[in-house]
Design an enzyme around this catalytic site. Structure first.
Site, PDB file in Angstrom:
ATOM      1  CG  LEU A 175      -4.202  -5.229  -2.030  1.00  0.00           C
ATOM      2  CD1 LEU A 175      -4.690  -6.672  -2.010  1.00  0.00           C
ATOM      3  CD2 LEU A 175      -5.317  -4.295  -1.634  1.00  0.00           C
ATOM      4  CG  ASP A 176      -0.064  -2.268   4.559  1.00  0.00           C
ATOM      5  OD1 ASP A 176      -0.169  -3.096   5.481  1.00  0.00           O
ATOM      6  OD2 ASP A 176       0.818  -1.403   4.510  1.00  0.00           O
ATOM      7  CB  ALA A 177       2.587  -6.056   4.567  1.00  0.00           C
ATOM      8  N   PRO A 351      -2.787   0.630   4.644  1.00  0.00           N
ATOM      9  CG  PRO A 351      -2.882  -1.308   5.929  1.00  0.00           C
ATOM     10  CD  PRO A 351      -2.722  -0.816   4.510  1.00  0.00           C
TER      11      PRO A 351
END
Length: 358
Positions: A175-177, A351
């Site tokens: 998962l992106d930050a 993202p």
């Protein structure tokens, strides 16, 4: 003077309590009581109906088909896997609630080799390995999907216990930050690779926040499919959760693991994502677990994941993409990515932008 009223009722309740505590030695199928829930709420066996016990001749055939004289007693295998005590496991077998390789067993004396068989209790597959760990992490925004970070940014290890760190857990996908929500951690490389491989089409569910109102045509368009620069894509499920006119909450489910796919599909229909939260992986949901916390998967949850990855793979992603290893941006690169299971595909929501308001 005879006592009456509340005092008498309280004493009667105390006298009944010991009998009530020992009344049910094994839970019924779907029941939350009994030894499983009293010892550990995550150890409840079933949410479905119990199997019909086989006829005597069928039971004998089943016994012959799976019995291995050199193996381990079935009730011991179940107890070592953490299902329940050995006595309770014997009762589960006698009640016809245990199946070995699809065959219902009612004889506790049967012996099996745990490494060679598949065991279900009340229809839920049991993980027989005691070495593997499975943990759910509710990732907050701002945490990078890496076990350690050379730049000192918040990472997954910051939220794990010493015991979990010693088990050398790794994350299943990324998962992106700026993306929040459900992230699985495990040291089971085989399961991790299956969960991230596109051929298994593991569904992932997200709650998406976008600006402004969203018209029904958007949902119809995403269900029917749109064309992106790397090929067609359609969501498996789309539903609008609510809107105040300024912002709209939408739930989408899709199985594609293509890079930044959730944000890209909403960009395509003119509704850039403001906030993105993964809420489910297959039937495993984040529920009311607090952000920044970790917990072991329950036995039912793990059973669902094992069933999800035990079916025949489809051979290719429905969107035509192969296994995706480009899911994270360079800022989320994991220095431990060579560990087993981290070479699998990325998750669908990495993202490149997103302000992630709450």
């Amino acid at each position: 003077m005879n006592s009456s009223g509340p005092d008498r009722r309280a004493r009667e309740a105390q006298r009944r309590e010991p009998r009530a505590a020992t009344a049910a030695r094994t839970p019924k199928a779907g029941q939350s009581g009994g030894p499983f829930s009293s010892e550990d709420p995550q150890r409840m066996i079933s949410t479905g109906p119990s199997r019909a016990k086989p006829r005597r001749d069928e039971a004998e055939e089943n016994f012959t088909a799976v019995h291995d004289p050199e193996g381990v007693r079935l009730q011991k295998v179940l107890a070592q896997a953490g299902v329940a005590s050995r006595r309770v496991c014997e009762a589960l077998i006698s009640e016809g609630r245990v199946a070995v390789d699809g065959k219902v067993i009612i004889e506790p004396g049967i012996r099996v080799r745990p490494e060679d068989v598949t065991i279900h209790v009340d229809g839920v597959r049991i993980q027989l390995s005691v070495e593997h760990q499975y943990v759910m992490f509710n990732k907050p925004t701002g945490v990078v999907t890496t076990m350690s970070d050379p730049h000192g940014r918040p990472c997954i290890n910051d939220y794990l216990t010493e015991e979990m760190q010693a088990a050398r857990l790794f994350h299943v996908g990324r998962l992106d930050a700026e993306t929040e929500g459900l992230l699985l951690l495990t040291n089971d490389g085989e399961l991790a690779n299956k969960l991230t491989h596109p051929s298994y089409e593991v569904p992932k569910t997200y709650v998406v926040e976008v600006a402004g109102p969203v018209y029904k045509e958007v949902g119809k368009k995403l269900r029917a499919g749109i064309e992106l620069e790397d090929g067609p894509i359609a969501v498996d499920d789309y539903r609008q959760l609510g809107s105040d006119g300024r912002r709209t909450m939408i739930q989408v489910t899709l199985h594609s693991g293509r890079n930044r796919i959730v944000r890209r599909i909403f960009d395509h229909v003119g509704h850039p994502v403001l906030r993105l939260v993964r809420t489910a992986l297959g039937e495993i949901t984040i529920g009311n677990q607090q952000q920044g916390t970790v917990r072991p998967l329950g036995r039912l949850e793990l059973g669902h994941l094992l069933e999800l990855t035990s079916r025949d793979a489809t051979g290719s992603d429905a969107s035509g993409s192969g296994a995706d290893t480009s899911g994270s941006d360079s800022s989320s690169s994991d220095s431990s990515g060579s560990q087993a299971g981290e070479s699998g595909g990325s998750d669908a929501d990495t993202p490149d932008t997103g302000d992630g308001p709450r």
